[in-house]
Design a protein around this motif. Structure first.
Motif, PDB file in Angstrom:
ATOM      1  N   UNK A 173      -6.390   1.166  -9.479  1.00 16.96           N
ATOM      2  CA  UNK A 173      -6.521  -0.022  -9.435  1.00 16.96           C
ATOM      3  C   UNK A 173      -6.253  -1.469  -8.524  1.00 16.96           C
ATOM      4  N   UNK A 174      -4.784  -0.763  -7.744  1.00 18.93           N
ATOM      5  CA  UNK A 174      -3.756  -1.591  -7.248  1.00 18.93           C
ATOM      6  C   UNK A 174      -3.986  -1.715  -6.047  1.00 18.93           C
ATOM      7  N   UNK A 175      -4.916  -0.103  -5.515  1.00 21.05           N
ATOM      8  CA  UNK A 175      -5.332   0.182  -3.966  1.00 21.05           C
ATOM      9  C   UNK A 175      -6.958  -0.368  -3.899  1.00 21.05           C
ATOM     10  N   UNK A 176      -7.932  -0.618  -5.222  1.00 19.47           N
ATOM     11  CA  UNK A 176      -8.645  -1.253  -5.062  1.00 19.47           C
ATOM     12  C   UNK A 176      -8.246  -2.983  -4.574  1.00 19.47           C
ATOM     13  N   UNK A 177      -7.523  -3.528  -5.583  1.00 16.01           N
ATOM     14  CA  UNK A 177      -7.070  -4.731  -5.198  1.00 16.01           C
ATOM     15  C   UNK A 177      -6.967  -4.965  -3.319  1.00 16.01           C
ATOM     16  N   UNK A 178      -6.145  -3.840  -3.303  1.00 15.66           N
ATOM     17  CA  UNK A 178      -5.733  -3.969  -1.510  1.00 15.66           C
ATOM     18  C   UNK A 178      -6.828  -3.941  -0.198  1.00 15.66           C
ATOM     19  N   UNK A 187       4.708  -8.512  -5.727  1.00 18.42           N
ATOM     20  CA  UNK A 187       5.002  -9.603  -5.034  1.00 18.42           C
ATOM     21  C   UNK A 187       4.652 -10.038  -3.961  1.00 18.42           C
ATOM     22  N   UNK A 188       4.724  -8.406  -2.993  1.00 20.29           N
ATOM     23  CA  UNK A 188       4.271  -8.787  -1.454  1.00 20.29           C
ATOM     24  C   UNK A 188       2.664  -8.868  -1.586  1.00 20.29           C
ATOM     25  N   UNK A 189       1.562  -8.325  -2.556  1.00 22.78           N
ATOM     26  CA  UNK A 189       0.255  -8.776  -2.648  1.00 22.78           C
ATOM     27  C   UNK A 189       0.491 -10.284  -3.253  1.00 22.78           C
ATOM     28  N   UNK A 190       0.779 -10.707  -4.363  1.00 21.66           N
ATOM     29  CA  UNK A 190       0.828 -11.757  -4.485  1.00 21.66           C
ATOM     30  C   UNK A 190       1.240 -12.580  -3.774  1.00 21.66           C
ATOM     31  N   UNK A 191       2.194 -12.667  -2.821  1.00 25.61           N
ATOM     32  CA  UNK A 191       2.208 -14.298  -2.587  1.00 25.61           C
ATOM     33  C   UNK A 191       1.242 -14.230  -0.764  1.00 25.61           C
ATOM     34  N   UNK A 192       0.549 -12.964  -0.439  1.00 27.30           N
ATOM     35  CA  UNK A 192      -0.553 -13.146   0.267  1.00 27.30           C
ATOM     36  C   UNK A 192      -1.420 -14.260  -0.798  1.00 27.30           C
ATOM     37  N   UNK A 193      -1.828 -13.889  -1.505  1.00 27.26           N
ATOM     38  CA  UNK A 193      -3.197 -14.176  -2.955  1.00 27.26           C
ATOM     39  C   UNK A 193      -2.562 -16.183  -3.022  1.00 27.26           C
ATOM     40  N   UNK A 233       0.777  -1.617  -0.248  1.00 28.91           N
ATOM     41  CA  UNK A 233       0.462  -0.065   0.497  1.00 28.91           C
ATOM     42  C   UNK A 233       1.227   1.120   0.294  1.00 28.91           C
ATOM     43  N   UNK A 234       1.928   0.935   0.344  1.00 25.61           N
ATOM     44  CA  UNK A 234       3.134   2.429   1.288  1.00 25.61           C
ATOM     45  C   UNK A 234       3.493   2.934  -0.106  1.00 25.61           C
ATOM     46  N   UNK A 235       3.638   1.570  -1.178  1.00 21.35           N
ATOM     47  CA  UNK A 235       4.607   1.545  -1.761  1.00 21.35           C
ATOM     48  C   UNK A 235       3.714   2.139  -3.449  1.00 21.35           C
ATOM     49  N   UNK A 236       2.717   1.640  -2.953  1.00 17.62           N
ATOM     50  CA  UNK A 236       1.650   2.530  -4.335  1.00 17.62           C
ATOM     51  C   UNK A 236       1.425   3.929  -4.137  1.00 17.62           C
ATOM     52  N   UNK A 237       1.189   3.967  -2.802  1.00 12.39           N
ATOM     53  CA  UNK A 237       1.518   5.563  -2.830  1.00 12.39           C
ATOM     54  C   UNK A 237       2.480   6.238  -3.392  1.00 12.39           C
ATOM     55  N   UNK A 280      -7.008 -13.386  -8.724  1.00 10.71           N
ATOM     56  CA  UNK A 280      -7.478 -12.342 -10.146  1.00 10.71           C
ATOM     57  C   UNK A 280      -5.850 -12.056 -10.779  1.00 10.71           C
ATOM     58  N   UNK A 281      -6.407 -10.899 -11.770  1.00  7.46           N
ATOM     59  CA  UNK A 281      -5.231 -10.802 -12.401  1.00  7.46           C
ATOM     60  C   UNK A 281      -4.757  -9.469 -11.214  1.00  7.46           C
ATOM     61  N   UNK A 282      -3.367  -8.967 -11.625  1.00 11.12           N
ATOM     62  CA  UNK A 282      -2.523  -8.004 -11.081  1.00 11.12           C
ATOM     63  C   UNK A 282      -2.915  -6.843 -11.432  1.00 11.12           C
ATOM     64  N   UNK A 283      -3.146  -5.823 -10.926  1.00 10.42           N
ATOM     65  CA  UNK A 283      -3.341  -4.327 -11.561  1.00 10.42           C
ATOM     66  C   UNK A 283      -2.078  -4.153 -11.946  1.00 10.42           C
TER      67      UNK A 283
END
Length: 607
Positions: free
Chosen positions: A454-459, A428-434, A413-417, A446-449
């Motif tokens: 899009x990435x924020x909404x996925x988080x 990769x951090x999100x994908x590890x959890x998924x 989340x912080x990286x994206x912002x 789900x597809x990786x934004x």
């Protein structure tokens, strides 16, 4: 300092009650113990810090009210029962009164924890053991100082995120020039504790260097908590001056702090990483047998003793509902899942749904049977996962404060912002959890934004699925300023569920069930072996069914879509978050008893 204040800390920590302390007590009576005598001893300093930890647990801490009542409601769970302004249901419906009986004692306990920490923070650095003891003594005393700083930060953070601006209290009460203080802007408080945690993380050891893991603070825990508080400081909150949800212009500074702290934890996988089995994280908190060799549980609140002060009611108040006549004893049912939350999970691939939500309960014969759609419960706390049977309400179940998956998702989340879109490391951090959630079904992830929004909404969605029932969601929605939006979306989804339209068009009005063996196996298998007419749950909860309340022979009818009524949506006693008002109810009212004690305090706006 006031000697009676120190006496209270020592009594809570056990110094004044243990038989081994008889010799100590023969030297001085309790009323004559001075701070010098306590903090000149490493072991007694440890006990004083344990007295600070003691304020985390119990009925008025994370043993019940702060963990189970304060986080309700989000777009995942709500408190069971009908609204009353003066109890737990008033909190869940966002209509708590200032006299609500479930607010005052937790408020007092948080500030008792702050006071106990303040005593330790003042006197530990003055101790000869801290300044000039042996290297081992100095290391221990530095660790205790870091723990006290971190515990004070946790108590203050919990208070601020629930009540907003509060009095500034960073010295012992005996040193306060005026005990009756006005409220200080929350930003000032959060900035102070973020700075304190930067000091604390240099003083406490990493997990592998600590003899007391999980329930004592380590470097990873301090860093993770600093990241969480930094994200809250950089997020939205209800402002006293404007009565609006706002965040400050310098918010990215705090996202950078969070990102850096999470990155440091991620760079030490020998300390903490993901548990490969999601369910084992929560089973670990129920027994002395640890099933978390990965040490995903970075910090948890320990519970013990079978009483309202040092134990928890987790699994008794909340969690899987157990009939009192079952072989396990009574338990669960205080928190209900929203029916629509069940359908947020991928029904085939995501193993988290059946761990997070109990769609069944345990009957008088110790068998499992389906719930209605509105009586499903939170699944991560279950009396039957403990070895405690009978009538006890205290089950020694721990409460999770911080997990490694949260570190990964905070980093993302912080990286994206900061970068105006996700880096490869954030993805990769999100994908590890998924991947852990979809083990064996990775093709359904789900597809990786690649874009920021899009990435924020996925988080936002991922955190809903990952942390359900862990007291996180409501506070996430507040710091994102999404709570009003998500409540409106959820109400619309519940109405669609009720009438059977859109994504809910093929769901049954009723399901038909009969008892089945409760095998105490993995939750996905447990749900798969429920007995429902027409096939397994993966079929019967996703097709129209018979559409009648009359059950086939041998089965019992359970309302599914029919369980959501107009009252569930709009009734002033039963309606989901009925009393919520944006820019008012993001905070609790200051308890009446607190206002009566300090005339300089003003009530929160909207109460």
């Amino acid at each position: 300092m006031r000697k009676n204040s120190l006496y209270t800390i020592l009594l809570a920590a056990g110094i004044l009650s243990a038989p081994a302390c008889k010799k100590y007590l023969t030297v001085n009576s309790p009323s004559n113990i001075s701070q010098g005598e306590v903090f000149s001893s490493v072991s007694n300093t440890n006990s004083a810090v344990v007295g600070v930890y003691a304020m985390l647990i119990g009925d008025n801490g994370y043993g019940n009210r702060i963990s189970c009542l304060f986080p309700q409601s989000g777009d995942d769970f709500r408190t069971s029962g009908d609204y009353s302004a003066d109890d737990r249901r008033g909190i869940s419906c966002y209509g708590a009164s200032p006299g609500n009986s479930d607010l005052i004692n937790p408020f007092n306990q948080l500030f008792s924890g702050i006071e106990r920490a303040n005593v330790c923070i003042k006197y530990i650095p003055l101790s000869a053991k801290y300044t000039s003891g042996t290297e081992a003594d100095k290391a221990s005393m530095r660790r205790y100082y870091g723990e006290a700083l971190t515990l004070r930060a946790q108590f203050y953070f919990e208070a601020v995120r629930n009540w907003g601006d509060l009095p500034l209290q960073f010295v012992p009460a005996a040193d306060q020039v005026d005990l009756y203080q006005t409220r200080m802007d929350k930003d000032t408080i959060l900035d102070r504790i973020i700075a304190d945690l930067a000091v604390a993380e240099t003083m406490v050891p990493w997990r592998t260097e600590s003899p007391d893991q999980n329930v004592r603070l380590t470097k990873g825990a301090v860093k993770g908590l600093r990241a969480r508080i930094a994200l809250a400081r950089g997020g939205y909150s209800l402002r006293t001056a404007t009565h609006m949800m706002e965040r400050r212009d310098d918010y990215k500074k705090y996202y950078q702090i969070a990102m850096d702290e999470c990155k440091d934890i991620m760079d030490h996988p020998e300390q903490h990483t993901l548990n490969p089995v999601y369910e084992n994280i929560f089973k670990t908190m129920h027994t002395a047998t640890r099933m978390d060799d990965a040490h995903e549980l970075i910090f948890e609140v320990g519970a013990y003793g079978g009483n309202a002060s040092t134990d928890s009611k987790l699994g008794y108040y909340n969690g899987l509902r157990h009939n009192a006549s079952s072989r396990f004893g009574s338990g669960g049912g205080g928190i209900n899942a929203l029916p629509t939350y069940f359908y947020e999970f991928d029904s085939i691939g995501d193993c988290r749904r059946d761990v997070t939500i109990n769609c069944f309960e345990i009957d008088a014969n110790s068998q499992k049977i389906m719930n209605t759609a509105t009586t499903m419960t939170d699944g991560k706390f279950r009396r039957s996962w403990t070895s405690i049977t009978g009538t006890s309400q205290n089950l020694a179940i721990h409460w999770p404060i911080l997990r490694f998956s949260d570190v990964l998702l905070m980093y993302a989340e912080a990286d994206n912002e900061i970068n105006n879109g996700p880096s490869a490391a954030a993805q990769d951090a999100l994908l590890r959890v998924q991947k852990r959630a979809f083990v064996g079904y990775e093709s359904r992830i789900p597809a990786m934004p690649a874009d920021k929004d899009g990435f924020f909404k996925a988080l936002v969605q991922e955190r809903l699925l990952e942390f359900g029932g862990e007291g996180i969601r409501k506070y996430d929605l507040i710091r994102w300023n999404l709570i009003a939006t998500k409540f409106a979306e959820t109400k619309a989804k519940l109405r669609s569920f009720m009438v059977g339209e859109g994504r809910y068009a093929n769901l049954p009005l009723y399901v038909y069930t009969k008892p089945a063996n409760y095998n105490l196996v993995a939750s996905v298998q447990e749900v798969a072996t429920l007995d429902t007419y027409g096939g397994v749950v993966s079929q019967t909860l996703f097709q129209p069914g018979l559409g009648t309340s009359s059950a086939p022979t041998g089965y019992t009818s359970k309302a599914w879509r029919f369980a959501v009524t107009e009252d569930y949506l709009t009734n002033d006693r039963k309606g989901y978050v009925y009393y919520f008002e944006a820019n008012k109810k993001e905070l609790f009212p200051i308890p009446t008893a607190v206002l009566n004690t300090n005339a300089k305090l003003a009530q929160n706006y909207g109460y």
